[in-house]
Every structure is written in C-alpha cells, then in structure tokens.
Design a protein around this motif. Sequence first.
Motif, PDB file in Angstrom:
ATOM      1  N   LYS A 161       0.807  -1.366   0.095  1.00 22.53           N
ATOM      2  CA  LYS A 161      -0.110   0.025  -0.067  1.00 22.53           C
ATOM      3  C   LYS A 161       0.931   1.351  -0.105  1.00 22.53           C
ATOM      4  O   LYS A 161       0.511   2.197  -0.794  1.00 22.53           O
ATOM      5  CB  LYS A 161      -1.071   0.014   1.098  1.00 22.53           C
ATOM      6  N   ALA A 164       2.539   1.776  -3.413  1.00 22.40           N
ATOM      7  CA  ALA A 164       1.466   2.264  -4.599  1.00 22.40           C
ATOM      8  C   ALA A 164       1.105   3.506  -4.298  1.00 22.40           C
ATOM      9  O   ALA A 164       1.009   4.450  -5.654  1.00 22.40           O
ATOM     10  CB  ALA A 164       0.308   1.272  -4.380  1.00 22.40           C
ATOM     11  N   TYR A 165       1.060   3.951  -3.031  1.00 19.10           N
ATOM     12  CA  TYR A 165       0.682   5.500  -2.852  1.00 19.10           C
ATOM     13  C   TYR A 165       1.712   6.516  -3.266  1.00 19.10           C
ATOM     14  O   TYR A 165       1.596   7.260  -3.894  1.00 19.10           O
ATOM     15  CB  TYR A 165       0.632   5.638  -1.378  1.00 19.10           C
ATOM     16  N   SER A 167       4.057   5.828  -5.699  1.00 20.22           N
ATOM     17  CA  SER A 167       3.882   5.823  -7.156  1.00 20.22           C
ATOM     18  C   SER A 167       2.914   6.856  -7.728  1.00 20.22           C
ATOM     19  O   SER A 167       3.008   7.593  -8.600  1.00 20.22           O
ATOM     20  CB  SER A 167       3.821   4.484  -7.615  1.00 20.22           C
ATOM     21  N   GLU A 168       1.722   6.664  -7.220  1.00 24.04           N
ATOM     22  CA  GLU A 168       0.499   7.302  -7.592  1.00 24.04           C
ATOM     23  C   GLU A 168       0.522   8.958  -7.410  1.00 24.04           C
ATOM     24  O   GLU A 168       0.258   9.679  -8.150  1.00 24.04           O
ATOM     25  CB  GLU A 168      -0.764   6.815  -7.066  1.00 24.04           C
ATOM     26  N   LYS A 169       0.800   9.213  -5.981  1.00 18.50           N
ATOM     27  CA  LYS A 169       0.802  10.582  -5.679  1.00 18.50           C
ATOM     28  C   LYS A 169       2.157  11.310  -6.033  1.00 18.50           C
ATOM     29  O   LYS A 169       1.936  12.591  -6.517  1.00 18.50           O
ATOM     30  CB  LYS A 169       0.629  10.595  -4.280  1.00 18.50           C
ATOM     31  N   TYR A 170       3.224  10.493  -6.016  1.00 18.32           N
ATOM     32  CA  TYR A 170       4.395  11.557  -6.207  1.00 18.32           C
ATOM     33  C   TYR A 170       5.463  11.088  -7.375  1.00 18.32           C
ATOM     34  O   TYR A 170       6.193  11.687  -7.764  1.00 18.32           O
ATOM     35  CB  TYR A 170       5.374  11.319  -5.068  1.00 18.32           C
ATOM     36  N   GLY A 171       4.600   9.921  -8.131  1.00 18.00           N
ATOM     37  CA  GLY A 171       5.410   9.543  -9.387  1.00 18.00           C
ATOM     38  C   GLY A 171       6.640   8.917  -8.960  1.00 18.00           C
ATOM     39  O   GLY A 171       7.660   8.733  -9.854  1.00 18.00           O
ATOM     40  N   THR A 174       9.484   2.752  -7.828  1.00 17.89           N
ATOM     41  CA  THR A 174       9.398   1.867  -6.712  1.00 17.89           C
ATOM     42  C   THR A 174       9.851   0.590  -6.913  1.00 17.89           C
ATOM     43  O   THR A 174       9.892  -0.078  -8.136  1.00 17.89           O
ATOM     44  CB  THR A 174       7.856   2.006  -5.882  1.00 17.89           C
ATOM     45  N   LYS A 329      -4.186   2.255   6.005  1.00 17.32           N
ATOM     46  CA  LYS A 329      -4.067   2.955   4.636  1.00 17.32           C
ATOM     47  C   LYS A 329      -3.650   4.403   5.121  1.00 17.32           C
ATOM     48  O   LYS A 329      -2.582   4.853   4.501  1.00 17.32           O
ATOM     49  CB  LYS A 329      -5.400   2.927   4.003  1.00 17.32           C
ATOM     50  N   GLU A 333       0.192   6.219   4.484  1.00 15.96           N
ATOM     51  CA  GLU A 333       0.313   7.349   3.674  1.00 15.96           C
ATOM     52  C   GLU A 333       1.178   8.486   4.065  1.00 15.96           C
ATOM     53  O   GLU A 333       2.007   8.970   3.595  1.00 15.96           O
ATOM     54  CB  GLU A 333      -0.960   7.625   3.080  1.00 15.96           C
TER      55      GLU A 333
END
Length: 376
Positions: A161, A164-165, A167-171, A174, A329, A333
């Motif tokens: 989790k 993934a966070y 990667s998704e929020k900060y690009g 990973t 979660k 984050e």
Amino acid sequence: MNFIKVASLSEFPEDSSKIVQLKNSKVVLFHFNGKITAIGNACLHKGGPLGLGCVENKYDGTYVTCPWHGWEYNIETGKAPFDYKDQQSVYQIKIDGDAILISEEPIVKAKKATHDLSALEDLIHLKYQTTASSLNILGISTTNMNDNLARFSTSEDALEKALAYASEKYGAQTKMIKLRQLKFRHCEGYYSQHMNACTWPCSITEMNPKDGMTQLYRDMVLWADVVLLATPIRWGNPSSLYYKMAERLNTVQNQITLKKKILIKNKVAAFIITGGQDNIQSVAGQLMWFFTDLGFIFPPFSFVGWSRGWTAEDMDKNVMQFKKSDYIKRTTEEMVDNCIETLSQIKNINSVKIIAPKPHRQDSLSADIENPDMNI
C-alpha cells in the motif's frame, strides 16, 4: 643464498603449522607427510593468516585453506588448485641437525592472478544511481513464508500500500524486495577473524555475484533514496530474515571503521511493524538503532505499527480486522508523506561534511599490541 634458523625440529611436531617472522614478512612452516615446507603467510586475497588455516590432503596434494575466505594453496608448491593461477611465495628449507633453516628470499615469488570482478564493478566503484531529483523508493519485506503456500501477510500488504501510494501521488520509482525470495547465504562472521576480513563488496558476493544479497546491496546502497522496511513481530523482535539481512549489511557499516567511508548518503528510512501482540516500540527501536548506524536519516514519526494487544490470541481475527482497518491505509500514506518531505530537505546536504562518530582501529585499548599471527 643465505639461510636463517627459524625453528627447532624437536619442537615442531608432525601435522602442525608454525608462523615465523622473516625480515619484514611472515612465513608459515608446515610439517606434514614427513616433510617440512614453507610458503608466505599472507593470503593473496585479503592478507589472511594461512598459518591458522586448516591443512588437508585433497585434490592432487596437501592444501591449506585460508581461515578468512577459503582460498587454498598447495603447501609445497604454493599453487592454487584447479585452473586458478594464484601463486603463493615458496621458501627453501634446510635441516641442520635440530635446526630448521629457511632461505632469506623466496625461491618462487608470489603472484596474484587477475580475477574477473566485472559483474561487481558498480558496487566496487560505488556507481550511485541517485540524483538531485530522483525519487527511488525501495520496499523490503522481511516476512518469511512459503511462496508455494500463499497466504496473507499484514506487514507485506501494508508495504505494498505504501509503495503504491508513493507511485501514484508522487510519481516515485518503486521496487519491492521480498527477502525470502533472494536465497542468500548467512553472514559467515569473517569480521570476527579480523576487521579487514569483512570486505566491500561482501566476500560472499565476491565469491558468488549471484548471491541474493548482491541485488539488495545494489538497490539499497546505489539506487534507493528511501527505504521502507516491513517486518512482522516474532517473539518481540523483527523477523529472523531481517537479522539475516542485517548481519550481511555489516559490510556496509564496516567501511566506516576501515576507511572512514560512509556508503549510505542522504537516504531516508522508515518502518512498518505488525504483530498479533505488542512490542512495536521495542522492534522500532532496534530497527532505528541499526539503520542510523548505517547512515540513514529518519523522518518525524518514522514507523507505523499494528497490534491487537497481549490477550489477542484469536489470530484468525487479526487479518480480518486488519483488512477492514482504515488506520493502516491512512498511516502508511502519512509515513510516506513524511519520508518524501524529509528527503526533499536532505537531498542537498553535503555528505562530505557528514562524519560518523564510530570507533576506528586506533581507538582500541589494545591497538598497539602486535598479534604475531596476523600479517596486518
């Protein structure tokens, strides 16, 4: 050629070895198979004392094995076995009554062969992949389970989790390492023989570049900006796989002692700790102590914990409650946010000015005492 008395035959029994000083070098005498022979004491690899090694009849003769890393030499010819080209120095022996005499100079000079270490060139030369703008996050899962019998891991799920966070929020770029899949050897305690016996890269990696820790060295030391480590609690401690990894990371920390060289530069670490019962703070303390000794920096509030308390023995409900929890979660984050904010602050620290206040060899109270068995 001049000869020097170095020992007495009557005091040098069969099936024994003896280290003697010869000018500015040390030579090891062997008394095996009814014959006395002599070769240089310093192993051509890292200078280990051959005189403390095990002598055995094997291959095509009698060989001594260096106690540091296992290099072998024929005690008569000084040659390495098989097709290895390493040649240890060989000295001529004469017996005069009870006196054992040795030639002042070797009759065969030592020659260290060239070994192909190109597979480890990036580690040897510390070719860092981090940059001023990189955001590389390495996840390390230390849970130990049978991948042929798949089951849910709370620590690994929380780590997934977090990655993934990021990667998704900060690009972020990973990677996930599952220690159980690396198939790496245990640390074999060469440091306990001599500080110089613990090398970088690790001598086990040098002997076998395909050892699983080679990947972890590359990813942790050269690639990662942030390391997120996840562990279950096992009897109040991190997992046994974590300790297996940590012991092999002595090769990173020991560079400070040996060469005042810090390998971990401007990197952040944080931890995910899960268990059916408590002891989260104790596990976090152990992880923080070890990772700060490597050189990592921690963000504020640098670990996330999940525990159901001392009386929660109904473990079947642990995973059920974990999966329903919004807490994991949210906190994973928030931990990632803290790591990336901290990383942005330390990216431009001049690592050259960072000094590790760790012991060096000369700090030992016995530093001035000579060990007659050692070459260095």
